[in-house]
Design an enzyme around this catalytic site. Structure first.
Site, mmCIF file in Angstrom:
data_model
loop_
_atom_site.group_PDB
_atom_site.id
_atom_site.type_symbol
_atom_site.label_atom_id
_atom_site.label_comp_id
_atom_site.label_asym_id
_atom_site.label_seq_id
_atom_site.Cartn_x
_atom_site.Cartn_y
_atom_site.Cartn_z
ATOM 1 N N ARG A 206 43.580 50.005 48.627
ATOM 2 C CA ARG A 206 43.653 48.770 49.784
ATOM 3 C C ARG A 206 43.541 47.478 48.961
ATOM 4 O O ARG A 206 42.599 47.302 47.946
ATOM 5 C CB ARG A 206 42.933 49.124 50.788
ATOM 6 C CG ARG A 206 43.256 50.524 51.813
ATOM 7 C CD ARG A 206 42.199 50.702 52.705
ATOM 8 N NE ARG A 206 42.668 52.253 53.245
ATOM 9 C CZ ARG A 206 42.196 53.017 53.204
ATOM 10 N NH1 ARG A 206 41.635 53.569 52.048
ATOM 11 N NH2 ARG A 206 42.739 54.223 53.726
ATOM 12 N N HIS A 314 49.900 44.182 50.822
ATOM 13 C CA HIS A 314 49.677 45.513 51.264
ATOM 14 C C HIS A 314 50.551 46.273 51.045
ATOM 15 O O HIS A 314 50.525 47.720 50.921
ATOM 16 C CB HIS A 314 49.327 45.685 52.803
ATOM 17 C CG HIS A 314 48.625 46.966 53.111
ATOM 18 N ND1 HIS A 314 47.440 47.190 52.992
ATOM 19 C CD2 HIS A 314 49.075 47.927 53.978
ATOM 20 C CE1 HIS A 314 47.389 48.596 53.441
ATOM 21 N NE2 HIS A 314 48.215 48.960 54.189
ATOM 22 N N ARG A 317 50.177 49.144 48.082
ATOM 23 C CA ARG A 317 49.655 50.243 48.372
ATOM 24 C C ARG A 317 50.614 51.387 48.987
ATOM 25 O O ARG A 317 51.038 52.309 48.768
ATOM 26 C CB ARG A 317 48.364 49.906 49.511
ATOM 27 C CG ARG A 317 48.146 51.433 49.949
ATOM 28 C CD ARG A 317 46.716 51.182 50.905
ATOM 29 N NE ARG A 317 46.465 52.241 51.633
ATOM 30 C CZ ARG A 317 45.946 53.199 51.271
ATOM 31 N NH1 ARG A 317 45.354 53.497 50.252
ATOM 32 N NH2 ARG A 317 45.522 54.178 52.254
ATOM 33 N N HIS A 341 43.134 58.605 52.830
ATOM 34 C CA HIS A 341 43.543 58.662 54.239
ATOM 35 C C HIS A 341 42.438 59.592 54.985
ATOM 36 O O HIS A 341 42.051 60.456 54.550
ATOM 37 C CB HIS A 341 44.988 59.230 54.529
ATOM 38 C CG HIS A 341 46.098 58.175 54.668
ATOM 39 N ND1 HIS A 341 47.224 58.655 55.176
ATOM 40 C CD2 HIS A 341 46.207 57.008 54.011
ATOM 41 C CE1 HIS A 341 47.968 57.423 55.152
ATOM 42 N NE2 HIS A 341 47.424 56.685 54.170
ATOM 43 N N TYR A 350 39.027 65.711 51.513
ATOM 44 C CA TYR A 350 37.956 65.038 50.519
ATOM 45 C C TYR A 350 37.195 66.163 49.806
ATOM 46 O O TYR A 350 37.138 66.218 48.454
ATOM 47 C CB TYR A 350 36.712 64.425 51.233
ATOM 48 C CG TYR A 350 35.737 63.658 50.488
ATOM 49 C CD1 TYR A 350 35.915 62.701 49.487
ATOM 50 C CD2 TYR A 350 34.546 64.444 50.365
ATOM 51 C CE1 TYR A 350 35.206 62.181 48.711
ATOM 52 C CE2 TYR A 350 33.592 63.635 49.453
ATOM 53 C CZ TYR A 350 33.939 62.738 48.495
ATOM 54 O OH TYR A 350 32.911 62.229 47.924
#
Length: 395
Positions: A206, A314, A317, A341, A350
């Site tokens: 981002r 953007h 990305r 995300h 994660y």
């Protein structure tokens, strides 16, 4: 309901001078209350009292006095009291409330807002030229505010935001650059911003994540970029450095080898020696603002020159995400971990993001880059003579 004498057992109905009927009833505290509206016919008022009686018996009754707070006041408090909102999110909520919600519904008491009113409000937004996407964002904000009024504060019984499809956006499909276009765009940037294009695209970053990178986040030996913070632009305050958009946003990303020479050159020419030196800054060494970047690099001209007029930053990305999703052998979990995300499965993503799989994605992108760069470029047509029409050589 009425008893044998014809008198109501609960509440009373009386005819007003206007010819309409008013319903009154005692609350659990014994204090008399009136229905928020009058009724055209007596049976309608009696049905209202029967409904109130049932609600009280079931413990579902809510004092209408509690719902008389204005939407504008309640929504402003709602934004103030939301925990862990990022500054940019707070700003967007306030802007949406002030621009698209409060001018229409702000003065209405919460208990007077019903579904037809919400439907009319949304239709009016669209009729006045507000995009479907923006109307959906405003609707979702209103629904969230009123859901808190129902479930947490018990100011109203039901959420009136029940308009089917009003929360859905249908944004136009964003463009995806080809690998040659990515490098062509980087070449059209001033020297100090070429690496920004490649790192943002191939790292699936981002804007706020990319411009918050510091020297200590770049490992040229391993070919990785560590994302641990992001800049947020806040009017009246400036740039605020904080955590990424979500927990899943904290990640280490392997870059394709083809991007590393440009990044290495950038680190040597444009980044201070200190570990906390920011990687991407302006000519004066200041942190970059998204609103100034397009003008700084002549973005509209650059993207038009590579055949991608209208491309947003953007979309880089989005391009990187698309390239990653095409990498053979990469699971959905690997790809989402790379993108940073957030989702209901964010913790799982994660905790189990696989560095080896991430390196595999980077290698796959690298192969695509090399394959694209090996392809011969089409010959440019020759001109027959100065000022003449272009001709092509015989094959």
């Amino acid at each position: 309901m009425a008893n044998k004498d014809g008198h109501r057992r609960f509440g009373s109905v009386r005819k007003r001078e206007s010819g309409r009927y008013q319903a009154r009833y005692p609350g659990p505290d014994g204090r008399m209350r009136s229905a928020p509206q009058t009724f055209a016919r007596k049976p309608e008022a009696e049905r209202y009292l029967s409904l109130i009686e049932v609600q009280m018996a079931r413990g579902e009754w809510i004092d209408p006095e509690r719902g008389k707070v204005r939407l504008r006041d309640y929504a402003e408090r709602w934004i103030d009291e939301r925990p862990n909102l990022r500054p940019r999110t707070v700003h967007l909520y306030r802007w949406t409330l002030g621009k698209h919600v409060a001018p229409y519904l702000g003065d209405m008491p919460l208990n007077r807002i019903d579904t037809p009113m919400v439907r009319e409000w949304r239709s009016r937004l669209l009729a006045e030229g507000v995009s479907v996407t923006m109307a959906a964002k405003a609707y979702r904000l209103l629904r969230a505010v009123l859901m808190t009024a129902v479930k947490e504060d018990e100011l109203i019984r039901v959420n009136p935001c029940r308009v089917v499809g009003a929360d859905q956006e249908k944004p136009a499909e964003r463009p995806v650059l080809s690998v040659p276009q990515i490098f062509a765009l980087a070449e059209r940037m001033p020297d100090r911003f070429r690496a920004l294009i490649l790192v943002t695209t191939f790292g699936c970053l981002r804007w706020g994540e990319a411009v918050a990178l510091q020297r200590c986040d770049i490992d040229l030996t391993a070919g990785t970029v560590r994302v641990r913070q992001a800049f947020v632009e806040h009017r009246g305050t400036g740039l605020i450095l904080g955590p990424p958009k979500s927990r899943a946003g904290v990640r280490t990303i392997a870059l394709p080898k083809a991007a590393l020479p440009v990044l290495k050159q950038h680190m040597g020419n444009h980044v201070g020696a200190a570990s906390e030196a920011f990687v991407f800054t302006s000519e004066s060494g200041r942190n970059l603002w998204r609103g100034n970047f397009n003008k700084l690099v002549k973005w509209p001209e650059a993207v038009a020159a590579i055949g991608a007029a209208g491309l947003h930053f953007h979309d880089l990305r989005h391009t990187g995400n698309t390239l990653a999703s095409r990498a053979p052998g990469a699971s959905l979990r690997d790809i989402m971990a790379r993108m940073g995300h957030d989702s209901p499965r964010a913790a799982l993503i994660y905790q189990h993001a696989n560095r080896e799989a991430d390196q595999g994605i980077a290698d796959a992108i690298d192969k695509a880059v090399k394959a694209a760069r090996r392809k011969p470029s089409p010959r440019k047509p020759k001109r027959a003579a100065e000022g003449g029409e272009p001709t092509t050589e015989a094959s």
